[in-house]
Design an enzyme around this catalytic site. Structure first.
Site, PDB file in Angstrom:
ATOM      1  CD  GLU A 251      -2.831  -1.298   0.269  1.00 50.82           C
ATOM      2  OE1 GLU A 251      -3.143  -0.370  -0.209  1.00 50.82           O
ATOM      3  OE2 GLU A 251      -3.373  -2.248  -0.155  1.00 50.82           O
ATOM      4  CD  GLU A 463      -3.758  -2.880   4.104  1.00 49.17           C
ATOM      5  OE1 GLU A 463      -4.538  -1.593   4.292  1.00 49.17           O
ATOM      6  OE2 GLU A 463      -2.637  -3.068   4.649  1.00 49.17           O
TER       7      GLU A 463
HETATM    8  P1  NDP Z   1       8.424   4.888   4.283  1.00 46.26           P
HETATM    9  O1  NDP Z   1       8.316   4.376   2.844  1.00 46.26           O
HETATM   10  O2  NDP Z   1       9.659   5.745   4.357  1.00 46.26           O
HETATM   11  O3  NDP Z   1       8.557   3.762   5.430  1.00 46.26           O
HETATM   12  C1  NDP Z   1       7.624   2.823   5.638  1.00 46.26           C
HETATM   13  C2  NDP Z   1       8.167   1.520   6.496  1.00 46.26           C
HETATM   14  O4  NDP Z   1       9.204   1.039   5.696  1.00 46.26           O
HETATM   15  C3  NDP Z   1       8.736   2.182   7.574  1.00 46.26           C
HETATM   16  O5  NDP Z   1       8.619   1.192   8.652  1.00 46.26           O
HETATM   17  C4  NDP Z   1      10.280   2.256   7.172  1.00 46.26           C
HETATM   18  O6  NDP Z   1      11.099   2.060   8.299  1.00 46.26           O
HETATM   19  C5  NDP Z   1      10.428   1.194   6.257  1.00 46.26           C
HETATM   20  N1  NDP Z   1      11.517   1.064   5.157  1.00 46.26           N
HETATM   21  C6  NDP Z   1      12.003   2.259   4.415  1.00 46.26           C
HETATM   22  N2  NDP Z   1      12.726   1.700   3.680  1.00 46.26           N
HETATM   23  C7  NDP Z   1      12.728   0.189   3.932  1.00 46.26           C
HETATM   24  C8  NDP Z   1      13.669  -0.755   3.064  1.00 46.26           C
HETATM   25  N3  NDP Z   1      14.341  -0.287   2.219  1.00 46.26           N
HETATM   26  N4  NDP Z   1      13.433  -1.941   3.308  1.00 46.26           N
HETATM   27  C9  NDP Z   1      12.344  -2.228   4.219  1.00 46.26           C
HETATM   28  N5  NDP Z   1      11.642  -1.532   5.079  1.00 46.26           N
HETATM   29  C10 NDP Z   1      11.925   0.074   4.719  1.00 46.26           C
HETATM   30  O7  NDP Z   1       7.070   5.658   4.607  1.00 46.26           O
HETATM   31  P2  NDP Z   1       6.821   6.739   5.651  1.00 46.26           P
HETATM   32  O8  NDP Z   1       6.566   5.896   6.897  1.00 46.26           O
HETATM   33  O9  NDP Z   1       7.142   8.006   5.567  1.00 46.26           O
HETATM   34  O10 NDP Z   1       5.030   6.721   5.411  1.00 46.26           O
HETATM   35  C11 NDP Z   1       4.364   7.520   4.445  1.00 46.26           C
HETATM   36  C12 NDP Z   1       4.323   6.912   3.288  1.00 46.26           C
HETATM   37  O11 NDP Z   1       3.476   5.665   3.383  1.00 46.26           O
HETATM   38  C13 NDP Z   1       3.610   7.855   2.050  1.00 46.26           C
HETATM   39  O12 NDP Z   1       4.273   7.625   1.000  1.00 46.26           O
HETATM   40  C14 NDP Z   1       2.028   7.144   2.407  1.00 46.26           C
HETATM   41  O13 NDP Z   1       1.296   7.784   1.107  1.00 46.26           O
HETATM   42  C15 NDP Z   1       2.330   6.021   2.514  1.00 46.26           C
HETATM   43  N6  NDP Z   1       1.042   5.345   3.243  1.00 46.26           N
HETATM   44  C16 NDP Z   1       0.273   4.709   2.083  1.00 46.26           C
HETATM   45  C17 NDP Z   1      -1.113   4.218   2.679  1.00 46.26           C
HETATM   46  C18 NDP Z   1      -1.760   3.257   1.869  1.00 46.26           C
HETATM   47  O14 NDP Z   1      -2.788   2.739   2.611  1.00 46.26           O
HETATM   48  N7  NDP Z   1      -1.567   3.290   0.548  1.00 46.26           N
HETATM   49  C19 NDP Z   1      -1.362   4.380   4.166  1.00 46.26           C
HETATM   50  C20 NDP Z   1      -0.464   5.144   4.814  1.00 46.26           C
HETATM   51  C21 NDP Z   1       0.624   5.746   4.288  1.00 46.26           C
HETATM   52  P3  NDP Z   1      11.532   3.473   9.191  1.00 46.26           P
HETATM   53  O15 NDP Z   1      10.820   4.532   8.688  1.00 46.26           O
HETATM   54  O16 NDP Z   1      11.339   2.999  10.523  1.00 46.26           O
HETATM   55  O17 NDP Z   1      12.812   3.858   8.829  1.00 46.26           O
END
Ligand code: NDP
Length: 499
Positions: A251, A463
């Site tokens: 997502e 989902e």
């Molecule tokens: P990120 O992509 O930065 O992070 C999401 C999760 O992935 C975090 O737990 C992060 O860890 C982890 N992560 C980052 N890089 C990696 C990697 N290379 N391998 C594995 N895990 C990784 O997103 P944000 O947390 O900033 O959330 C915002 C984003 O989520 C927006 O783009 C938003 O649109 C999207 N989103 C989508 C939704 C949907 O239903 N489609 C709903 C809500 C949000 P950490 O941050 O701990 O370093």
């Protein structure tokens, strides 16, 4: 009262990280440290996957009757409901969203446990019409160990959207929540353990994406990976899943258009648009960031929108009167204001907001005034990239075709909304929009029964709903020979038949 120091949940108990590491969770409204949380890395993920593997391969959970699993999930739902105020406070302290909204969201999240408990309890296996003297029944069996990686913006709800169906289907899990907001997902593990879930079924390991997240994604003993996060993270996680040949559900980001036709009274259109755009300071994947307004009503709409936007009460999110809190971090604040600056430089007009708020109570937190931008065009960065902040753009359209073309001119396809009183137009336009969800005269509504997924760069899979539950299972086909005639493939001169 929830503890300020939190540990990892592995194999049914709270444990420190193997290297003793911790991470600090900052309150974005005050920039003070709200929580200190154990920081998991690769070896902690290994321990969690081991526990989940044991619980799946040898434990009772996948073999339990669905009603028994359902009883535990419903008990956990009740525990969480009884804690919605305290967990709501945790969420506000981690992400800055107003307490009144967070308590409501936390109170809703347990509905996912109830819903998927019911789906599991009422699931029926199939008998399929295989030809020959065969009875062919199809069982749905759990996939095994599911890895889930979640973002910071709706920490409990998004974790719940993955945990509830995965567990109800009999899987075990390792969850890596965002390091920005890991506490509510840890509280979810606590509630499940208190409800009686067997050891190792739910494991929650906060840590950074670049180490714990990567270790989970690339782990060779998980059977599925789920992500909610940014589109770039989605590409990396999907590539790792591809290498391990496991299913991935992602997502990802959004850039939701809101189409407002000129038969909608201005007050109603503006109330709908501000709800779509500014809830959670716009830090939502389905935030309505592109307002497309019929050219006949756009001037009156913009005037009223600016007036209404300036009345939104930004403030300390713990206070009941606050309608909008800060954005989540300095990094997000810089990114959002950078995108507003780029829009200005490319010729857009910022009608209100577009700056960091100063003075009391904004001295320390990451507060941005809600922002309305006009005179935009499709090539601007602000129109192409996800802003993830309280910033909305307004564009005119001349007719339905142009509205649809502008709405679809985006790499994303997650959410969209159509505002009109014309019933036929509402449905026809909704069907022409390439996005996983379309609201008609509404926005942001979700339900455990309602499929939720992104088209285009907004994700893979979906989902919620019964289909999502089925995706956490594999079909096992059992073929039973019903023939009374003895069978000897190599000894027989009769015609050979495979089916
Ligand atoms: P990120 O992509 O930065 O992070 C999401 C999760 O992935 C975090 O737990 C992060 O860890 C982890 N992560 C980052 N890089 C990696 C990697 N290379 N391998 C594995 N895990 C990784 O997103 P944000 O947390 O900033 O959330 C915002 C984003 O989520 C927006 O783009 C938003 O649109 C999207 N989103 C989508 C939704 C949907 O239903 N489609 C709903 C809500 C949000 P950490 O941050 O701990 O370093």
């Amino acid at each position: 009262m929830i503890k300020q120091d939190q540990l990892l949940w592995i194999d049914g108990r709270e444990v420190a990280a193997l290297d003793g590491g911790t991470l600090e969770v900052e309150n974005p409204a005050t920039t003070q440290i709200a929580f200190v949380v154990a920081r998991g890395r690769g070896p902690d993920i290994d321990a969690a996957v081991d526990a989940a593997r044991r619980a799946h391969d040898h434990g009772p959970w996948p073999r339990m009757h669905p009603r028994e699993r359902g009883r535990i999930l419903r008990t956990a739902a009740e525990i969480l409901r009884s804690r919605k105020e305290s967990i709501g406070e945790v969420e506000t302290a981690c992400v800055g969203r107003p307490l009144r909204e967070m308590v409501q969201q936390v109170g809703r999240a347990p509905d996912w446990l109830d819903f998927f408990a019911s789906v599991a309890e009422t699931q029926e296996d199939l008998v399929v019409p295989a030809s020959g003297e065969l009875m062919n029944y199809v069982r749905r069996v759990p996939l095994g160990v599911v890895g889930a990686i979640t973002p910071w913006n709706h920490p409990l709800l998004i974790t719940m959207k993955k945990v509830a169906p995965a567990l109800a289907a009999g899987n075990t899990m390792v969850v890596k929540p965002s390091e920005v907001a890991p506490v509510a997902p840890l509280e979810l593990a606590r509630a499940l353990v208190e409800a009686g879930i067997p050891d190792g079924v739910i494991n929650v390991v906060p840590g950074f994406g670049t180490d714990a997240g990567k270790a989970l994604t690339e782990h060779d003993r998980i059977d599925r990976i789920d992500l909610t996060g940014g589109t770039e993270t989605g590409r990396q996680v999907a590539a790792a899943a591809g290498r391990n040949l496991i299913p991935v559900q992602a997502e990802l980001g959004g850039k939701a258009p809101v189409l407002i036709f000129d038969d909608v009274p201005i007050d109603i259109a503006v109330a709908g648009a501000t709800f779509a755009s500014f809830v959670a300071s716009g830090q939502s994947c389905i935030a309505g960031t592109r307002l497309l307004v019929h050219e006949r009503s756009i001037d009156a709409f913009v005037e009223k929108l600016v007036e209404r936007t300036q009345l939104i009460r930004v403030g300390d999110p713990m206070q009941p009167e606050a309608q909008m809190g800060p954005v989540v971090s300095q990094r997000q604040l810089d990114r959002i204001l950078g995108l507003v600056e780029s829009a200005r430089a490319e010729g857009a007009r910022v009608l209100c907001g577009g700056e960091r708020l100063a003075g009391h109570p904004f001295e320390r937190g990451y507060f941005i005034a809600p922002t309305v931008i006009t005179d935009v065009h499709q090539d601007m960065r602000i129109m192409r990239e996800e802003v993830f902040g309280p910033v909305v753009s307004v564009q005119p359209f001349a007719d339905e075709d142009e509205a649809v073309a502008l709405a679809n001119d985006a790499d994303f396809g997650l959410g969209a909304a159509v505002w009109t009183k014309d019933l036929t137009r509402a449905h026809v336009v909704a069907h022409r929009i390439r996005s996983g969800t379309v609201w008609i005269n509404d926005h942001h509504r979700i339900d455990p029964a309602s499929p939720w997924g992104g088209f285009k760069d907004s994700g893979i899979g979906s989902e919620n709903g019964v289909e999502a539950f089925n995706d956490y299972t594999a079909a096992q086909s059992v073929l039973v020979n019903l023939s009374r005639t003895p069978f000897d493939w190599f000894g027989s001169s009769e015609e050979l038949r495979y089916s």
